[in-house]
Scaffold this active site. Structure first.
Site: not given
Ligand code: F0G
Length: 458
Positions: A71, A124-125, A215, A217, A258, A450
């Protein structure tokens, strides 16, 4: 001369199947013309996302056995921490279970009250949604070329410095929670950000006492583009480019699904010990103890290994090579796509693909439906449906680009799959580009719509 050597061979296979056309028609109707509602068994080639869909290496699978499920103080955490420190140079690491969890922790601490803003290059969304959830607003400062599907610019993900200065003038220091640079810029087409731009943003932020985060990713893919496209970096290793990129920020959020090469995982990495201490209790509140943060020890070990593999240049050359070559093939077949092609996906321009379908009838969503019907290929709409409604006015947001994303999972599909995908896209385009009607919502979900909304054909 072979352009990109394939730096792996296949050891384990996962069967996939193509349903008959009648079955595909039945399935997509039952799914309300929304590919998120399909079962993966009913999909032949899945290009919904590159998130958590990559293949792990033999070394990663072997690391799973080392997972320490303690833990607190798990040795897996320390291996992960070491790997993140080595790759990014950032000293403090907070594990979380995925990218949006990192966003939640960051925003909880840096956006203590409503009314704050986060300027950046097309967020990102989930990033935008978390900012809005804290009562704030994302301010998009992407360069104008980033909104033009065909503009020839090597770094269409760049932040427009004038827009950033304007945002500073408008909101002032106190209301800016932090500045966010998304590398690569997913929503803008997987477009990279140049080192020069990162440096400029960072200098501006330091001069104005603003925090700046990545960010991160797709940080490795961004670094590869810098090496390939930016003057002065051709002879610098991707590892060194990554280290230099991170010298310019105060920290990052990371979706390791990613460029962590794992099915699940994420982290925050920070430069400031004070901020680290402030975020630890928030991690405990939302994610778990700060040496596991929502992950198992196994997860953390697989990620520690994945982060070292993702900066391998033969891997990146092959990976980006796959994306670029799919784009080149589609362009040869006259399919309208966003150019130059980004890192993780080829984006089809829905409005040019179906030029006679009215913009408010979701042309890009229609492309995703038709690709599934034609060949069992699952893409994803990154356009008018995803953009949602303006949180202030409630009006539908009309994004500058209405895109259908063919997202390439890492180390998963072969050239034969890519040839098939190009055939499917080209067939739909050749046979249906004259269509005059698109889609309307059947049931529009609230919030991030979506994933669950359903559509009907007009
Ligand atoms: N930032 C970026 C640039 C992303 O592309 C994503 C996720 C996230 C943050 C959020 O990360 O999914 O681990 O919580 N993108 C995926 C996509 C879902 O299909 O582009 P997460």
């Amino acid at each position: 001369m072979v352009r990109h050597v394939v730096p792996y061979r296949i050891k384990v296979v996962e069967p996939i199947r193509l349903l008959t056309r009648e079955d595909r028609e039945r399935k997509i109707r039952a799914a309300g013309l929304n590919v998120f509602r399909l079962r993966s068994d009913d999909v032949y080639i899945d290009l919904l996302t590159d998130s958590g869909t990559g293949a792990m290496s033999a070394a990663q699978w072997s690391q799973l056995m080392l997972g320490d499920e303690s833990y607190a103080g798990s040795s897996s955490f320390y291996r992960l921490e070491d790997s993140i420190q080595r790759v990014t140079g950032l000293p403090f690491v907070i594990p979380v279970h995925q990218g949006r969890a990192a966003e939640q922790v960051l925003d909880y601490v840096l956006m203590p009250e409503p009314g704050m803003v986060v300027p950046g290059n097309t967020h990102f969304d989930t990033t935008k949604a978390h900012i809005e959830f804290r009562g704030g607003r994302a301010v998009d400062c992407t360069i104008p070329e980033g909104f033009d599907a065909e503009a020839a610019h090597p770094f269409k993900g760049n932040v427009d410095m004038d827009r950033l200065r304007d945002a500073y003038k408008e909101y002032g220091n106190a209301a800016i929670a932090y500045v966010l640079i998304t590398v690569t810029c997913n929503s803008g087409g997987g477009q990279p950000v140049s080192m020069e731009n990162i440096r400029e943003v960072s200098t501006f932020c330091r001069e104005h006492d603003l925090k700046v985060f990545f960010d991160a990713a797709r940080f490795a893919e961004n670094a590869y583009f810098i090496q390939q496209r930016e003057k002065g970096y051709a002879d610098t290793s991707v590892r060194d480019i990554v280290l230099e990129m991170f010298t310019h920020v105060d920290g990052c959020t990371m979706s390791a699904k990613k460029d962590g090469l794992v099915p699940i995982g994420g982290f925050l990495a920070l430069r400031s010990e004070a901020l680290y201490e402030e975020m630890k209790p928030t991690d405990i509140l939302f994610e778990g103890f700060y040496t596991y943060g929502g992950m198992s020890g196994m997860n953390m070990d697989a990620m520690a290994q994945g982060l070292l593999e993702v900066v391998d240049e033969s891997y990146l050359a092959h990976r980006i090579g796959q994306t670029v070559s799919l784009g080149d093939n589609l362009r040869r077949l006259d399919v309208p796509i966003v150019t130059p092609v980004g890192g993780h996906a080829v984006f089809i321009d829905g409005r040019r693909f179906f030029p006679k379908v009215p913009e408010d009838q979701f042309p890009a969503q229609l492309v995703t439906v038709e690709l599934y019907r034609e060949g069992g290929v699952r893409a994803v709409e990154i356009g008018s449906c995803l953009a949602g409604r303006d949180p202030d006015s409630g009006e539908n947001i009309r994004p500058s680009l209405d895109l259908c994303r063919l997202t390439i999972p890492r180390r998963v599909y072969t050239q034969e799959h890519f040839d098939y995908i190009a055939d499917v896209v080209a067939t739909v385009y050749a046979q249906q580009q004259g269509r005059t009607t698109g889609l309307a919502f059947d049931v529009e979900s609230k919030g991030i719509r979506h994933f669950t909304s359903t559509f009907r054909e007009l």
